[in-house]
Design an enzyme around this catalytic site. Sequence first.
Site, mmCIF file in Angstrom:
data_model
loop_
_atom_site.group_PDB
_atom_site.id
_atom_site.type_symbol
_atom_site.label_atom_id
_atom_site.label_comp_id
_atom_site.label_asym_id
_atom_site.label_seq_id
_atom_site.Cartn_x
_atom_site.Cartn_y
_atom_site.Cartn_z
ATOM 1 C CD GLU A 166 -33.328 25.497 2.040
ATOM 2 O OE1 GLU A 166 -33.462 25.746 0.840
ATOM 3 O OE2 GLU A 166 -32.232 25.401 2.591
ATOM 4 C CG HIS A 224 -35.187 30.221 -5.326
ATOM 5 N ND1 HIS A 224 -36.105 30.860 -4.523
ATOM 6 C CD2 HIS A 224 -34.420 29.481 -4.493
ATOM 7 C CE1 HIS A 224 -35.887 30.523 -3.263
ATOM 8 N NE2 HIS A 224 -34.870 29.679 -3.211
ATOM 9 C CG HIS A 226 -31.946 28.945 -7.635
ATOM 10 N ND1 HIS A 226 -31.212 29.937 -7.021
ATOM 11 C CD2 HIS A 226 -31.909 27.885 -6.785
ATOM 12 C CE1 HIS A 226 -30.758 29.499 -5.860
ATOM 13 N NE2 HIS A 226 -31.151 28.248 -5.696
ATOM 14 N NE ARG A 265 -30.847 22.563 -6.633
ATOM 15 C CZ ARG A 265 -30.594 23.460 -5.679
ATOM 16 N NH1 ARG A 265 -29.822 23.161 -4.661
ATOM 17 N NH2 ARG A 265 -31.101 24.666 -5.768
#
Length: 540
Positions: free
Chosen positions: A123, A251, A360, A395
Amino acid sequence: MGNKNSKTNNTDILVIGAGVAGLSFAIRMAEKRPDLTITVITKTTEKESNTSYAQGGVAAVWDHDIDNYKKHIEDTLDAGDGICDEEVVEVVVKEGPERVREIIEWGARFDKNKEGDYDLGREGGHSENRILHYKDITGWEIQRTLNEKSRQYPNIKFYEHHFAVDLITQHHLGKIVTKNTPGIECYGAYVFNKNNKEIETLLARVTVLATGGAGQVYRSTTNPVIATGDGIAMVYRAKGRVSNMEFIQFHPTSLYNPTGDNPAFLVSEAVRGFGAVLRTVDGKEFMQKYDERLSLAPRDIVARAIDNEMKLHGDEYEYLDCTHLDKDGFLNHFPNIYNKCKSIGIDPMTDYIPVVPACHYTCGGVDVDLSGKTTINRLYAAGECTSSGLHGANRLASNSLLEGLVYADRIHKDILNCIDGYQFKEGIPDWNAEGTTEPKEMVLITQSHKELKEIMSYYVGIVRSDVRLKRALDRLDLLFMETENLYANTIISPQLCELRNLITIGYLIAKSAELRKESRGLHFTTDHPDKFDYKEIIYL
Ligand code: FAD
Ligand code: SIN
């Protein structure tokens, strides 16, 4: 007549929240101390949590031929943009693989390749393939495993539809005040039992908060409706310390949702890890303008890039192109996403998927140390409701399930050392609801929630400025006063409590954003576009 206070119950340990953090803690604790009662409460059902919605997977250094701790640490620090706590990052990255192995032993299934090795995904922001996953419904699989495992322990008492309203705390005046022991102690919580609408006093020797994030403060969010920041707001009200609240992760790719479905459906970053590419509405790639890692740059960069392209061209969405990808592989990895797209008439193998950024993840929250201790004695916290120092200003994808598992383990070890020294507190008063009456107009609560979402989305979104933040704070002030007035005079309901909590969350985000006079990670403000050359953490 106000809410009734039905009864007082004692439990050795109270766990508020039944996602990955709360349940994995309860299981470890129940295993080591079968003599203790561990009460887990969840405000809806055992299946409804952010955990259940997780798609991409759990990041962990797994294949040591290609990967190592140093790389995962560096990727996490890089995403966190200078304000991660390096010790915390090292601990989580190094202890993480063992915690993942444990949930595999408890029954969690992760996909394997033809050779029988775990199929590791990639990712944004990860320099290696290190994401263990179960199709595109990893969270569902983890929640299923934890729910089933927890049922094996008779000393875990599980209560659905129990809503924690407030922590029971006492402030010890005159006690020596230090950074980590400010003289506040937690003795459990007042809990609204939705089945009989009564408020119970749940006394505990130790309390663990695992209430998840706060995405419902924004209009468009991937978070389920339970994500109302209750734990963070409760700690703030109890005068515990919260930090990093300005860092709200958007997101980049939620499915464009003109009908306003809540929550917005996520199109996992793992789809870009599998080779999907972002394009403008007229079909052109654009990420080369923003970052050399293109569509797989860290989330803050990709979300801002999409936001910018939408503003530049007046578009309502941009596209995610999967049409060049192998169909069998796509279907095998992403059956849930494929089916969702097909259900609204989009075939990802032939059509571009319209995507927009959506709120998100809450990177900040209740301040905790490496044992999960908050600044309130006898109160621990784990998972998305915390600010542990792992995520810093942004994050790294798939680090949060990992964080929940690692902190649950660390908290249970700390509690094993101290619980026998704690007694139940006596003389705790019942919930006082004198003088409150039935709400006359429920619509006031739903309308205020809508207003809150609009304020946060317009003025405290992906791009911020001084004037927008001031507007947000002025408007939040009015909402706060109206809602506190309602709260003081009305029989409480979970909806009213959630609104109250979300207004506090909105304030914490906007205030922290106003105080941070720089742009860093997820916090970008046009008035202060540069980054300080020193590290500052905003505590509230
Ligand atoms: P949660 O799982 O949210 O659990 C919170 C619990 O607290 C619930 O049981 C809730 O009922 C309870 N609760 C809350 N308030 C109260 C109250 N007042 N009283 C009683 N109970 C209460 N992370 C990854 O690492 N990898 C991914 O692939 C990934 N994908 C994601 C996809 C989506 C769509 C979303 C929304 C998130 C994703 N995340 C992912 C983030 C991750 O899922 C969460 O950060 C993590 O699951 C949070 O776990 P938690 O245990 O802290 O809280
Ligand atoms: C995703 O699958 O894109 C979400 C992963 C995460 O939020 O960690």
